[in-house]
Design an enzyme around this catalytic site. Structure first.
Site, PDB file in Angstrom:
ATOM      1  N   CYS A   1      -9.701  -1.597   3.022  1.00 55.44           N
ATOM      2  CA  CYS A   1      -9.157  -1.364   3.332  1.00 55.44           C
ATOM      3  C   CYS A   1      -8.858  -0.244   1.365  1.00 55.44           C
ATOM      4  O   CYS A   1     -10.134   0.146   1.287  1.00 55.44           O
ATOM      5  CB  CYS A   1      -7.202  -1.296   2.787  1.00 55.44           C
TER       6      CYS A   1
ATOM      7  N   SER B   1       0.545  -1.268  -0.127  1.00 54.87           N
ATOM      8  CA  SER B   1       0.526   0.289  -0.078  1.00 54.87           C
ATOM      9  C   SER B   1       0.673   1.600   0.133  1.00 54.87           C
ATOM     10  O   SER B   1      -0.033   2.231  -0.652  1.00 54.87           O
ATOM     11  CB  SER B   1      -1.303  -0.127   1.228  1.00 54.87           C
TER      12      SER B   1
ATOM     13  N   GLY C   1      -2.489   3.429  -3.715  1.00 60.82           N
ATOM     14  CA  GLY C   1      -3.105   4.900  -4.742  1.00 60.82           C
ATOM     15  C   GLY C   1      -4.671   4.856  -4.621  1.00 60.82           C
ATOM     16  O   GLY C   1      -5.225   5.234  -3.607  1.00 60.82           O
TER      17      GLY C   1
ATOM     18  N   HIS D   1      -6.806  -2.389   9.139  1.00 60.63           N
ATOM     19  CA  HIS D   1      -6.170  -3.581   9.010  1.00 60.63           C
ATOM     20  C   HIS D   1      -6.286  -4.824   9.828  1.00 60.63           C
ATOM     21  O   HIS D   1      -5.683  -4.735  10.951  1.00 60.63           O
ATOM     22  CB  HIS D   1      -4.716  -3.440   8.556  1.00 60.63           C
TER      23      HIS D   1
ATOM     24  N   GLU E   1      -5.729  -7.976   9.670  1.00 63.83           N
ATOM     25  CA  GLU E   1      -4.601  -9.019  10.135  1.00 63.83           C
ATOM     26  C   GLU E   1      -3.784  -7.758  10.591  1.00 63.83           C
ATOM     27  O   GLU E   1      -3.204  -8.722  11.346  1.00 63.83           O
ATOM     28  CB  GLU E   1      -4.166  -9.177   8.573  1.00 63.83           C
TER      29      GLU E   1
END
Length: 359
Positions: free
Chosen positions: A247, A45, A221, A332, A334
């Site tokens: 995300c 990311s 992006g 996130h 994770e």
């Protein structure tokens, strides 16, 4: 060797070079994590960006290659107040500077990262240049710095061909928009067989495989530029298959429902961001890495409702879709590296698949 950070507003920071001694232009963001720099460097990311670490000492436990979240680092430049030359940890494979040299990452240390962070907070994310060349007249590079744009990074970070992880009972398709490894690992831990697909995969090719669930990953992006991917998301959302998105995947699915996204002033990057579950009122600490968010006012209440919000700035951190078997989050769960507070959301995804199979 001396190194310089030249920002698009003309501000120059002088420090010492480490890592690759090459000139790079990128967007600069700051990360408030105290540790987890290996995971940060290898988070896709961050493609097209350089990261300023607000914690003053970085590199003190070296680099453990098992902590990498992708096959290679995607951060273009790394800015720290002080680099620990000799890391100490029983899992260490190498020191951070050696890792940056091997992976062609330009770094600068010895600058006032507190001042730099305050500047980014006040003025917003800025483009900048890391260089070891002393420019007597920075006007010759300012236009080049200002012209830099992050473009097509999803296509540069996604896998090139499908591959399978795990041998579990539940079959999950994972769209890779720049996925962190730990997303697939969390699913494998929960008895899933995960097939990872490139971002260019047609939705129909996934749907014909009759998966139990579909996961949409993080990535870099501006989500609104991913026009072809958004078209595929429109097909997926009508399939009835349980979908969980993280995300960038969260943003792309919102855009597929004709909601809108916008760029934050300086983004959310760090492992200490509080998010509130609106259904329970409970607050969790989350790991985040994003510059864009779904606009609250654009969410059609007939289609979806906010699920999580950011406690600091009230921005949308999760969406629950009313008539579709789908949940998405901006942060996130994770959390690698970071707090494990929201890991239970993978269990929620497992329940969604289980209930769908018994429907």
């Amino acid at each position: 060797m001396k190194a310089y950070l030249i920002l698009e507003n003309g501000q120059i920071f002088e420090g010492k070079s480490f890592g690759a001694q090459k000139e790079v232009i990128s967007e600069f963001v700051f990360n408030t994590s105290m540790s987890g720099y290996v995971e940060i460097l290898t988070d896709p990311s961050y493609a097209g960006q350089s990261v300023v670490m607000t914690y003053p000492l970085i590199g003190n436990y070296g680099v453990c290659l098992d902590d990498q979240e992708s096959k290679r680092p995607y951060v273009k430049g790394f800015v720290v107040n002080e680099l620990a030359r000799l890391g100490s940890h029983f899992r260490k494979n190498m020191d951070l500077e050696d890792y940056c040299i091997q992976n062609d990452i330009s770094g600068i240390q010895g600058i006032d990262t507190r001042h730099l962070t305050k500047m980014i907070r006040q003025k917003g994310c800025m483009n900048g240049m890391l260089t070891t060349h002393h420019y007597s007249d920075i006007n010759e590079v300012l236009e080049k710095i200002k012209a830099f744009q992050i473009k097509d990074e999803v296509m540069k970070t996604t896998c090139q061909a499908p591959y399978v992880m795990g041998t579990g009972q539940k079959r999950v398709a994972l769209y890779d928009f720049g996925a962190k490894k730990n997303i697939a690992r969390e699913l494998v831990k929960r008895d899933c067989q995960v097939t990872v697909y490139p971002a260019t995969t047609l939705a129909d090719d996934i749907l014909k495989e009759n998966y139990d669930g579909i996961m949409l990953s993080n990535g870099p992006g501006d989500p609104s530029e991913c026009v072809d991917i958004i078209r595929q998301m429109k097909v997926l959302m009508e399939s009835g298959i349980p979908i969980f998105a993280i995300c960038l995947g969260h943003q792309l699915m919102a855009l597929a429902h004709n909601f809108e996204t916008e760029k934050l002033k300086y983004g959310h990057h760090g492992a200490n961001h509080p998010v509130k579950d609106l259904s329970t009122g409970r607050v969790y600490i989350s790991t985040q890495n994003h510059n864009y968010v779904v606009k609250d006012q654009s969410i059609d209440p007939k289609i979806a409702k906010p699920w999580f919000i950011n406690v600091n700035d009230q921005t949308i951190e999760g969406i629950e879709y009313i008539h579709e078997n789908m949940k998405t989050v901006q942060f996130h769960p994770e959390a690698c590296a970071g707090p494990l507070d929201t890991g239970y959301l993978f269990d929620e995804f497992m329940k969604m698949m289980e209930e769908n199979n018994h429907a």
